[in-house]
Scaffold this motif. Structure first.
Motif, mmCIF file in Angstrom:
data_model
loop_
_atom_site.group_PDB
_atom_site.id
_atom_site.type_symbol
_atom_site.label_atom_id
_atom_site.label_comp_id
_atom_site.label_asym_id
_atom_site.label_seq_id
_atom_site.Cartn_x
_atom_site.Cartn_y
_atom_site.Cartn_z
ATOM 1 N N GLU A 298 50.465 -26.266 110.278
ATOM 2 C CA GLU A 298 49.946 -25.830 112.098
ATOM 3 C C GLU A 298 48.926 -24.885 111.939
ATOM 4 N N ASP A 299 49.066 -24.071 111.342
ATOM 5 C CA ASP A 299 47.791 -22.930 111.105
ATOM 6 C C ASP A 299 47.638 -22.881 109.963
ATOM 7 N N GLN A 300 46.581 -24.010 109.707
ATOM 8 C CA GLN A 300 46.134 -23.821 108.361
ATOM 9 C C GLN A 300 44.466 -23.351 108.575
ATOM 10 N N ALA A 301 43.965 -22.535 108.284
ATOM 11 C CA ALA A 301 42.679 -22.265 108.642
ATOM 12 C C ALA A 301 41.736 -23.583 107.439
ATOM 13 N N ALA A 302 40.398 -23.232 107.537
ATOM 14 C CA ALA A 302 39.788 -24.424 107.374
ATOM 15 C C ALA A 302 39.535 -24.100 106.137
ATOM 16 N N GLY A 303 39.060 -24.427 104.929
ATOM 17 C CA GLY A 303 38.977 -24.175 104.146
ATOM 18 C C GLY A 303 37.904 -24.998 102.594
ATOM 19 N N ALA A 304 37.751 -25.418 102.117
ATOM 20 C CA ALA A 304 36.890 -26.036 101.633
ATOM 21 C C ALA A 304 35.611 -26.867 102.305
ATOM 22 N N GLY A 305 34.646 -26.850 102.305
ATOM 23 C CA GLY A 305 33.438 -28.136 103.464
ATOM 24 C C GLY A 305 34.043 -27.542 104.682
ATOM 25 N N GLY A 306 34.706 -26.261 105.034
ATOM 26 C CA GLY A 306 34.830 -26.477 106.507
ATOM 27 C C GLY A 306 35.839 -27.289 107.119
ATOM 28 N N GLU A 307 36.512 -27.749 106.436
ATOM 29 C CA GLU A 307 37.324 -28.653 106.956
ATOM 30 C C GLU A 307 39.210 -27.400 106.224
ATOM 31 N N ILE A 308 40.259 -28.816 107.708
ATOM 32 C CA ILE A 308 41.002 -27.712 107.310
ATOM 33 C C ILE A 308 42.282 -28.897 106.178
ATOM 34 N N GLN A 309 42.096 -27.866 104.773
ATOM 35 C CA GLN A 309 43.029 -29.152 103.263
ATOM 36 C C GLN A 309 44.096 -28.974 103.482
ATOM 37 N N LEU A 310 44.730 -30.307 103.161
ATOM 38 C CA LEU A 310 45.222 -30.662 102.809
ATOM 39 C C LEU A 310 46.979 -29.761 101.803
ATOM 40 N N THR A 311 45.298 -29.504 100.633
ATOM 41 C CA THR A 311 45.612 -28.759 99.504
ATOM 42 C C THR A 311 46.203 -27.502 99.699
ATOM 43 N N ASP A 312 45.282 -26.720 100.973
ATOM 44 C CA ASP A 312 45.687 -25.300 100.721
ATOM 45 C C ASP A 312 46.540 -25.017 101.737
ATOM 46 N N ALA A 313 48.105 -26.134 101.880
ATOM 47 C CA ALA A 313 48.677 -25.917 102.605
ATOM 48 C C ALA A 313 49.795 -26.042 101.503
ATOM 49 N N MET A 314 49.392 -26.910 101.136
ATOM 50 C CA MET A 314 50.927 -27.576 99.947
ATOM 51 C C MET A 314 50.730 -26.026 99.079
ATOM 52 N N ALA A 315 49.396 -25.592 98.386
ATOM 53 C CA ALA A 315 49.394 -24.446 97.999
ATOM 54 C C ALA A 315 50.197 -22.913 98.305
ATOM 55 N N ARG A 316 50.712 -23.322 99.526
ATOM 56 C CA ARG A 316 51.381 -21.844 100.780
ATOM 57 C C ARG A 316 52.511 -22.274 100.066
ATOM 58 N N LEU A 317 53.225 -23.859 100.705
ATOM 59 C CA LEU A 317 54.192 -24.506 100.670
ATOM 60 C C LEU A 317 55.093 -23.989 98.974
ATOM 61 N N MET A 318 54.513 -24.406 98.253
ATOM 62 C CA MET A 318 54.490 -23.761 96.702
ATOM 63 C C MET A 318 55.124 -22.568 96.479
ATOM 64 N N ALA A 319 54.851 -21.367 97.250
ATOM 65 C CA ALA A 319 55.771 -20.338 97.310
ATOM 66 C C ALA A 319 56.862 -20.797 97.861
ATOM 67 N N GLN A 320 57.626 -21.605 98.632
ATOM 68 C CA GLN A 320 58.744 -21.601 98.827
ATOM 69 C C GLN A 320 59.467 -22.556 97.659
ATOM 70 N N GLN A 321 58.652 -23.606 97.589
ATOM 71 C CA GLN A 321 59.385 -25.082 96.752
ATOM 72 C C GLN A 321 58.758 -25.229 95.988
ATOM 73 N N ASP A 322 59.771 -26.342 95.148
ATOM 74 C CA ASP A 322 59.287 -26.727 93.825
ATOM 75 C C ASP A 322 57.786 -27.916 94.164
ATOM 76 N N PHE A 323 57.256 -28.331 93.218
ATOM 77 C CA PHE A 323 56.245 -28.990 92.889
ATOM 78 C C PHE A 323 56.186 -30.222 91.376
ATOM 79 N N TYR A 324 56.543 -30.820 91.557
ATOM 80 C CA TYR A 324 55.657 -31.413 90.222
ATOM 81 C C TYR A 324 54.614 -32.685 90.520
ATOM 82 N N ALA A 325 53.634 -32.550 89.392
ATOM 83 C CA ALA A 325 52.520 -33.011 89.184
ATOM 84 C C ALA A 325 52.853 -34.273 88.260
ATOM 85 N N VAL A 326 53.189 -35.853 88.719
ATOM 86 C CA VAL A 326 53.057 -36.898 88.031
ATOM 87 C C VAL A 326 51.826 -37.781 87.141
#
Ligand code: G1P
Length: 288
Positions: free
Chosen positions: A219-247
């Motif tokens: 909702e409030d994600q600022a533009a990141g790499a390439g001047g675009e709103i990045q899903l990765t940046d939002a996931m990195a913030r969500l990771m502070a509150q919830q568990d993430f696993y990579a497969v």
């Protein structure tokens, strides 16, 4: 635990890296051997138990919506000509009524923004995201492997694949902590890091299972790499509150975002084609 029922497929991109092929055809509709690229991704989602697909589209993408519809005249003609096997293949592309939705991303503000455009249809439940630029050959498919990890951990899950160290700047990259078989715990992720600063060579492959809370960050994600709103940046913030696993999934990813990627995908899918794979191998050999 909430079952993963819905998936978002962002298909608004212009396909600039494969022009002029994509001048008047959506890149997702380009054929990869005997079917449009998007069909492989939809099949992977359905195999993983997805019941509803939300396409985030843009202008000039109507061909995708038409493809996933019944084609009355074509079907009637095939029927009249007794082409039962082709008719069956054509009908198989038509999804269950009401199981697909289409929303538009009105401006190319980035992947994070495209996903956010699907928020009203997804609601609050955990959901999957499949980036159609990446086709993945695997048995079971990559998303089905991830659903298994989700069911084991009730966590956010992303697919990763090792890439050459000098190519990490093209991807989202994770910062791993420890491995448990194919599952990797991590402490962070970064979108398109400079090669010298990348935390690993494990690239995010374009398959995600995320909890609904991701939308609050998008909702409030600022533009990141390439001047675009990045899903990765939002996931990195969500990771502070919830568990993430990579497969680290079992399978071969093909990046169709480039001309040579398409070529590789086409050859790979042809070789693995159930009925035509062996003949395709002979054809490819004869060209070489
Ligand atoms: C996107 C994601 C990136 C991921 C990649 C996979 O980037 O932002 O994290 O690694 O897809 O293909 P894009 O290729 O859209 O720039």
């Amino acid at each position: 635990m909430t079952k993963i029922r819905k998936a978002v497929l962002p298909v608004a991109g212009l396909g600039t890296r494969v022009l002029p092929a994509t001048k008047s055809i959506p890149k997702e509709m380009l054929p990869v051997f005997d079917r449009p690229a998007i069909q492989y991704v939809v099949d992977e989602a359905l195999e993983a138990g997805i019941e509803h697909i939300v396409f985030v589209t843009g202008r000039n993408k109507a061909a995708i919506e038409d493809y996933f519809d019944s084609a009355y005249e074509l079907e009637a003609t095939l029927e009249a000509k007794n082409k039962a096997d082709i008719l069956e293949e054509v009908r198989a592309t038509c999804p269950k009524a009401g199981s697909m939705s289409f929303v538009r991303q009105q401006a190319p503000l980035g992947l994070g923004h495209a996903i956010w455009c699907a928020r009203d249809i997804i609601g609050e439940d955990p959901f999957a995201i499949l980036l159609p630029d990446v086709l993945i050959q695997g048995k079971p498919g990559c998303l089905a492997q991830m659903v298994e990890v989700y069911e084991q951990t009730n966590s956010n899950v992303i697919a990763v694949d090792p890439v050459p160290a000098d190519e990490v700047n093209k991807y989202g990259v994770i910062d791993p902590i420890e491995r448990q078989g194919a599952m990797i715990r991590m402490r962070g992720m970064v979108e398109k890091p400079p090669v010298a600063n990348a935390p690993s060579n494990l690239a995010i492959t374009g398959r995600y299972i995320l909890k609904g809370e991701i939308f609050r960050f998008l909702e409030d994600q600022a533009a990141g790499a390439g001047g675009e709103i990045q899903l990765t940046d939002a996931m990195a913030r969500l990771m502070a509150q919830q568990d993430f696993y990579a497969v680290e999934f079992d399978g071969t990813p093909y990046d169709c975002g480039s001309k040579l990627g398409y070529l590789r995908a086409t050859v790979g899918m042809a070789l693995h084609h159930l009925a035509l794979g062996d003949t395709a191998r002979d054809v490819i050999k004869s060209v070489l």
